[in-house]
Enzyme design. Sequence first.
Site, PDB file in Angstrom:
ATOM      1  N   ILE B 105       0.814  -1.219   0.000  1.00 42.86           N
ATOM      2  CA  ILE B 105       0.000   0.000   0.000  1.00 42.86           C
ATOM      3  C   ILE B 105       0.851   1.275   0.000  1.00 42.86           C
ATOM      4  O   ILE B 105       0.362   2.326  -0.331  1.00 42.86           O
ATOM      5  CB  ILE B 105      -0.999   0.013   1.180  1.00 42.86           C
ATOM      6  CG1 ILE B 105      -0.298   0.101   2.539  1.00 42.86           C
ATOM      7  CG2 ILE B 105      -1.901  -1.229   1.143  1.00 42.86           C
ATOM      8  CD1 ILE B 105      -1.242   0.335   3.716  1.00 42.86           C
ATOM      9  N   LYS B 106       2.110   1.173   0.395  1.00 41.41           N
ATOM     10  CA  LYS B 106       3.041   2.325   0.387  1.00 41.41           C
ATOM     11  C   LYS B 106       2.402   3.595   0.932  1.00 41.41           C
ATOM     12  O   LYS B 106       2.614   4.688   0.388  1.00 41.41           O
ATOM     13  CB  LYS B 106       3.608   2.556  -1.010  1.00 41.41           C
ATOM     14  CG  LYS B 106       4.470   1.382  -1.533  1.00 41.41           C
ATOM     15  CD  LYS B 106       5.224   1.742  -2.794  1.00 41.41           C
ATOM     16  CE  LYS B 106       6.085   0.607  -3.326  1.00 41.41           C
ATOM     17  NZ  LYS B 106       5.362  -0.590  -3.780  1.00 41.41           N
ATOM     18  N   ARG B 107       1.625   3.509   1.985  1.00 42.79           N
ATOM     19  CA  ARG B 107       1.014   4.680   2.580  1.00 42.79           C
ATOM     20  C   ARG B 107       2.026   5.416   3.460  1.00 42.79           C
ATOM     21  O   ARG B 107       3.077   4.871   3.800  1.00 42.79           O
ATOM     22  CB  ARG B 107      -0.198   4.286   3.440  1.00 42.79           C
ATOM     23  CG  ARG B 107      -1.317   3.551   2.700  1.00 42.79           C
ATOM     24  CD  ARG B 107      -1.924   4.373   1.592  1.00 42.79           C
ATOM     25  NE  ARG B 107      -3.155   3.821   1.066  1.00 42.79           N
ATOM     26  CZ  ARG B 107      -3.305   3.309  -0.156  1.00 42.79           C
ATOM     27  NH1 ARG B 107      -2.282   3.235  -0.991  1.00 42.79           N
ATOM     28  NH2 ARG B 107      -4.495   2.873  -0.563  1.00 42.79           N
TER      29      ARG B 107
END
Lengths: 308, 308
Positions: B105-107
């Site tokens: 998700i690379k949030r």
Amino acid sequence: MIIDKLIDKIKETENPTVVGLDPRLDYIPMCIREKNYDKYGKTLAAAGESMKEYNMAIIDEICDIVPAVKPQIAMYERYGIEGLKAYIETIEYAKKKGLIVIGDIKRSDIASTGEAYSDGHIGRANVEGELFEVFKEDMITLNPYLGSDSIDPFVKDCQKYEKGLFILVKTSNPNSGEIQDLMTDGAPLHEKVAALIEKWGEPLRGKYGYSEIGAVVGATHPKQAERLREIMPHTFFLVPGYGAQGGTAEDLAVCFKDGIGAIVNSSRGIIAAHLKDKYKDCYDDESKFAKACRQAAIDMKNDLRRCI
Amino acid sequence: MIIDKLIDKIKETENPTVVGLDPRLDYIPMCIREKNYDKYGKTLAAAGESMKEYNMAIIDEICDIVPAVKPQIAMYERYGIEGLKAYIETIEYAKKKGLIVIGDIKRSDIASTGEAYSDGHIGRANVEGELFEVFKEDMITLNPYLGSDSIDPFVKDCQKYEKGLFILVKTSNPNSGEIQDLMTDGAPLHEKVAALIEKWGEPLRGKYGYSEIGAVVGATHPKQAERLREIMPHTFFLVPGYGAQGGTAEDLAVCFKDGIGAIVNSSRGIIAAHLKDKYKDCYDDESKFAKACRQAAIDMKNDLRRCI
């Protein structure tokens, strides 16, 4: 170009404010929440529906005095599908009311994956030749850590669909310096990122000289912001950190040039104004809470205009 | 601890592979797509349903030979609500089949907003005291650009709910160096990020000496990976870039220590294997396409074991 439209709207409203639509359930008046708990139970659906109604009431009260809103997708994603439905419906409603919508999504990924995000947020999703506008933001925020090939797919969609970007440079949080201020050849990292953004935006400048690729520069770091304004003369700033996070109108005045050049975000300072003693007299009935938000937005406009 | 469970599963399957579930419509056999176009038209719903069925067929064929899957949320977010429903259903199905799920998700966002992401992905969303597990990943990827206060909310939920993180250090894309390789006091930026991750993970180490906070290190940068292994002796690596992006088993061997220490991702190399001539003989009927994916996963396992 969307950046021209944004500046036109700022001039028209004489207000460089963007209202952060970052709902928390405890900001939402009980009359809205209880209606939805009665209907859906204490569920994710009730949370989503409450956020949507709350946002719509705020949008109704502010749409004639501010140019833009910035929903923070995390607040909706927290509640999954039901929350994200509220995110999309909020965007649709805000656009219908003439507001420019900046989706605060801070996405980024390598090229082919970045393309998927871009399709969903500012481009089109293709199902066997049928094209769909999905999240429908006008502008979105992005994270630069992966480099230019993670930004390119979004830039293409900006050109194709009249959309805009704000890329993180110097964020407003206390520990932003841990990575963003590391010294690289005599300058902090965030200045290097700034120089890249100014370069990426060069072919995308509009009638006011600002490009479709903006930068996020926190109001909480006025010294850095002053330097960043010099490094990025053609880059429009999205400025978080005003109000609750400690940034003042005096601090962020350096982000502007001749009265334009930036838009300042306030989230809880406006959308939770009805919970502050200062604004209690703005409304007699809980269902009219958004009149307090309107007054807070007017106060912010006056505060900014004092310094810019 | 989830990192111990992941390593146990890798030992049990003798396979440090994670299958990237990154569907594109043109990977999905026509028999699945057409059934859904007949049912829903050429719509986002048809796209979501097709992705889900495709993933389930792949999961059925690989769940006994790989320890984990990594759905890339961008591929689902592209199709909005309908796509994200498929993301969640894929996660539920993979977990039911005993796989560990790494949500790519690379949030990342500032503290209070990071908390909202964490609630939705690895923590719990709270609606008036009722707690909901929303996206249900076991582990997720995060972007470090905002600094430690953007990571803290996720770390808290890791401890509370037995979850894990992989933070971007050196990504596999060609332009990753633009920012990640900038020299900071004599060392590239990604090494500074690596040192922070090793430090953040110190209180969170499991029985194999690896912490719940892992790092993303691309297979396409073997020299950097070797140095990163030294800087992060207690940090587990998630290694993208094998196969289609050009990383080889020889390149990524440096990410391992005594046969453990990393898990290697392959996405299209496995999930689109049925489109390659090499694997055409693995299945006679299109509906059995996932047998090709199984064979590609076995081939990858053997290739990795040759070098590790």
